[in-house]
Design an enzyme around this catalytic site. Structure first.
Site, PDB file in Angstrom:
ATOM      1  N   LYS A   9      -6.282   4.219   8.348  1.00 51.99           N
ATOM      2  CA  LYS A   9      -5.198   5.070   7.840  1.00 51.99           C
ATOM      3  C   LYS A   9      -5.607   6.539   7.831  1.00 51.99           C
ATOM      4  CE  LYS A   9      -3.179   1.444   4.947  1.00 51.99           C
ATOM      5  NZ  LYS A   9      -2.985   0.952   3.576  1.00 51.99           N
ATOM      6  N   SER A  15       0.814  -1.218   0.000  1.00 53.25           N
ATOM      7  CA  SER A  15       0.000   0.000   0.000  1.00 53.25           C
ATOM      8  C   SER A  15       0.845   1.264   0.000  1.00 53.25           C
ATOM      9  CB  SER A  15      -0.937   0.010   1.211  1.00 53.25           C
ATOM     10  OG  SER A  15      -0.218   0.031   2.416  1.00 53.25           O
TER      11      SER A  15
END
Length: 748
Positions: free
Chosen positions: A661, A618
């Site tokens: 996140k 990611s």
């Protein structure tokens, strides 16, 4: 959702929610009557797979009664090999009692019979006849001896003849002496013959008494045996057993009329064990309505599954017999269903191997490891294994027999569609649990908060979680906070507090990391611009709690031929997926910037202040943007953090943990100071995964925080730099061309 004030007005949920695929698979698995079609039930913990499995079985077994009672009895022909007898459900206990009653009756009746006047008269008559014949023989030989001048006398060595005139002195010539010894020898030979005849008479008398004894025994025993044979005429093994028992009783009939004091020999006392019945599996205690057995074995050791034999310690030796054979879960599940937990079963490799052999052979033997070898029992059952998808995949891949015997896969999903039906289902689930566990009912708004929590678990705005154990935790804790407030119902504020306090109990590591950022120990910039520096976003997990944190990623570049160097990989702190993500950067650079000259570069990528390792792809987008910044000399905004993986063609791909996140960077900015310019860049296809806390959602709505969605690298670069990508691309190509020329000069 349905309109209601609180869940007391809602019909409780009686079925499982959101598992249509699993329900369909279970139904077909239960209906197929084939020993190979055993069932493996898989799914995440808390999805209700165990509860549903047991509920489905208990419903399915109604009206099914293929199971039997099973007994072990003594084998009169081969005593070390006990015989197993299957009887119709409920008959086993009756059979055991009938045999016990038979022996008790025979002990009384035979004792009475052999103490009766008729028996004594008959026996005495036989013995009297013997005595008469014996006396006649003795009288005859005695008379003959006297005629020959000898009288019969008993001595220690038997019958002897002595002369009648042995005390008289008389002259005997040689002829008379010879005649004397001749007669004496004749009489002695006759005495020997008489002794043998007496012995024969004794044997005949004994046989006659035994025949009388057997005749009396048959007279007493046969009516009982015939009655039982008639009662159990449908069972050939029972009739055969009863006939052999009859013969054995007649053989040892004397033991039945001895007094207790006379049975001094321990063998005689233990003799009666052979006439007992070991009711091995008793299904007769069930209600009148037929239910096939459902056995759940939590500890599937070989002994618990396949039975064992107990021992007695006697005079320094271990002794056992067929009455000490005990059943295992497989025996009790015969004719029904055996439920096992895969992780527990695989702790006992021998259990797993024996289970497969049992399924294959359709029979089971108690592995006694002793001198007795019980007869095998035929087995007809369905095995249901409950476990994880991981164990299923391992067994399927590495155990060749697994797919032969477990052909039905029931896969429980950990999420379901978010629609009115399923939202109503959660309300009904809460109503059920409130009634079942005597909890306060939830208001409409409180249920809505639980639904939000369920959605957050999935990380998808259009999904609800089926991990009802986690939902139940909030239900219990929300009820506790309502108790503290002395509220009649669980309100919205109670659910919110339960979620908040639960997070607080689990977020110690997150708090410590926040302190590190506040104190300046962890370097994170949320303002300004920097070349080759970017804020990436990552997710950390501590048990059941996950949270997001920004991580500073730096890139430096120079001429050379090392390519892209992943510093984490060089020190063995990078996982394989992260390594792959970094290698993809080289492919993207080659296609977009090095088509006219060789790619000659040393690029060093590092997660700063990373001491625990890194994995996942990611961050590959953030690493590429920092690399482009380093090559172009264009600074990157530090107020924007980035997540998203990329492919070699420059497309931005979805990543996991997007909610955590975003919240991680938001709360970092909040602690260091929000300035209305901070935000995050995420893949566009991750938009449905935004299940944010109310505070973050409100900050976004109020313009305090921003979310940018992108599909390609070019879009992200332009947001981070405020430059058109074509301008940056030109600068990058120029830098890479210079690197290539420098490398050529070095080589030359």
């Amino acid at each position: 959702m349905l309109k209601y004030n609180n869940t007391s007005e809602v019909e409780p949920l009686e079925s499982i929610l959101g598992q249509e695929r699993a329900i369909s698979a279970m139904e077909i698995g239960l209906k197929i009557n084939n020993p190979a079609y055993n069932i493996y039930v898989a799914g995440c913990p808390g999805t209700g797979k165990t509860t549903y499995t047991l509920k489905a079985l208990n419903k399915y077994v109604k009206g099914k009664s293929n199971h039997k009672d099973w007994c072990y009895v003594y084998n009169f022909e081969h005593p070390r090999e006990p015989i197993v007898i299957g009887l119709e459900k409920g008959i086993g206990k009756t059979f055991k009692k009938d045999i016990e009653k038979l022996i008790e009756s025979l002990l009384d009746e035979l004792k009475d019979a052999f103490e009766s006047e008729d028996y004594e008269l008959g026996k005495n008559q036989l013995l009297e006849d013997f005595d008469i014949e014996k006396e006649a023989l003795l009288k005859k030989i005695k008379k003959y001896g006297e005629e020959k001048g000898f009288k019969l006398k008993n001595s220690k060595v038997g019958m002897v003849f002595i002369p009648i005139k042995e005390d008289e002195e008389e002259e005997e010539d040689e002829n008379s002496e010879e005649e004397f010894y001749k007669v004496k020898r004749e009489l002695e030979n006759m005495a020997i013959q008489v002794v043998y005849k007496i012995r024969d008479l004794e044997d005949e008398a004994r046989e006659a008494v035994l025949e009388l004894e057997e005749e009396v025994g048959r007279f007493v025993i046969d009516p009982h045996i015939q009655a039982l044979c008639e009662k159990y005429k449908e069972y050939d093994k029972v009739n055969d057993y009863l006939q052999k028992m009859r013969d054995d009783i007649l053989e040892y009939i004397y033991l039945f009329y001895l007094d207790e004091e006379e049975l001094k020999d321990k063998y005689d006392k233990e003799h009666f064990i052979k006439y007992k019945v070991n009711l091995f599996v008793d299904n007769g205690s069930e209600k009148e309505e037929a239910f096939a057995p459902v056995i759940v074995e939590m500890n599937p050791s070989p002994l618990n599954l396949f039975g064992k034999v107990e021992y007695d310690y006697y005079n320094g030796n271990l002794k056992t017999d067929f009455t000490k054979i005990l059943p295992g879960a497989v025996h009790r599940a015969n004719g029904g269903y055996l439920v096992l937990y895969a992780d527990q079963l695989l702790r006992y490799p021998l259990s797993w191997d024996m289970l497969k052999r049992t399924i294959q052979s359709k029979q089971i033997t108690v592995d006694t490891q002793t001198a007795i070898k019980p007869e095998s029992m035929p087995i007809d059952m369905k095995v249901i294994l409950i476990g994880s998808n991981y164990i299923y995949n391992v067994l399927y891949s590495y155990d060749n027999d697994f797919n032969k015997y477990f052909k039905v896969f029931v896969d429980f999903d950990d999420e379901m569609e978010k629609n009115n039906i399923n939202e109503d289902g959660i309300a009904r689930f809460i109503a059920l649990q409130c009634n079942k566990n005597e909890l306060k009912h939830f208001t409409y708004d409180a249920v809505n908060e639980v639904i939000k929590f369920s959605t957050r678990i999935t990380g998808d705005k259009y999904k609800l979680s089926t991990q009802f154990n986690r939902i139940m935790e909030i239900v219990y804790e929300g009820n506790a906070y309502a108790d503290i407030r002395e509220s009649e119902y669980v309100e919205e504020e109670d659910v919110k507090k339960a979620i908040k306090e639960r997070r607080k109990r689990l977020n110690k590591i997150e708090s410590k990391m926040d302190e590190s950022v506040e104190n300046g120990f962890t370097l994170i910039e949320i303002e300004g611009q920097k070349i080759g520096v970017i804020n990436g976003l990552s997710v950390l997990s501590t048990g059941e709690y996950s949270f997001g944190k920004p991580s500073r990623i730096t890139v430096t570049t120079s001429p050379g031929n090392k390519g892209i160097v992943n510093i984490e990989r060089e020190v063995n702190m990078s996982g394989p997926i992260h390594n792959k993500g970094v290698l993809i950067l080289g492919g993207y650079l080659s296609e977009n910037f090095a088509q006219e000259f060789p790619l000659s570069i040393n690029a060093y990528i590092c997660f700063e202040q990373n001491y625990g390792g890194v994995d996942g792809d990611s961050a590959s987008g953030a690493e590429l943007y920092a690399l482009i910044s380093s090559l172009s000399g264009i600074p990157i905004k530090q107020n924007i953090a980035v997540t998203g993986s990329i492919n070699q063609k420059g497309e931005v791909q979805v990543v996991g943990g997007i909610t955590e996140k975003i919240e991680g960077f938001y709360f970092t900015c909040k602690k260091k100071g929000l300035n209305k310019n901070q935000g995050v860049i995420i893949p566009k296809n991750n938009s449905r995964n935004l299940v944010l806390q109310d505070e973050v959602m409100n900050a976004i709505k109020d313009g305090e925080f921003h979310i940018y969605t992108v599909e390609r690298v070019e879009e992200a670069v332009e947001i981070l730099t405020d430059f058109k990508f074509e301008e940056i691309k030109k600068l990058v190509k120029e830098k890479l061309y210079k690197f290539s020329e420098i490398q050529n000069i070095v080589k030359g």
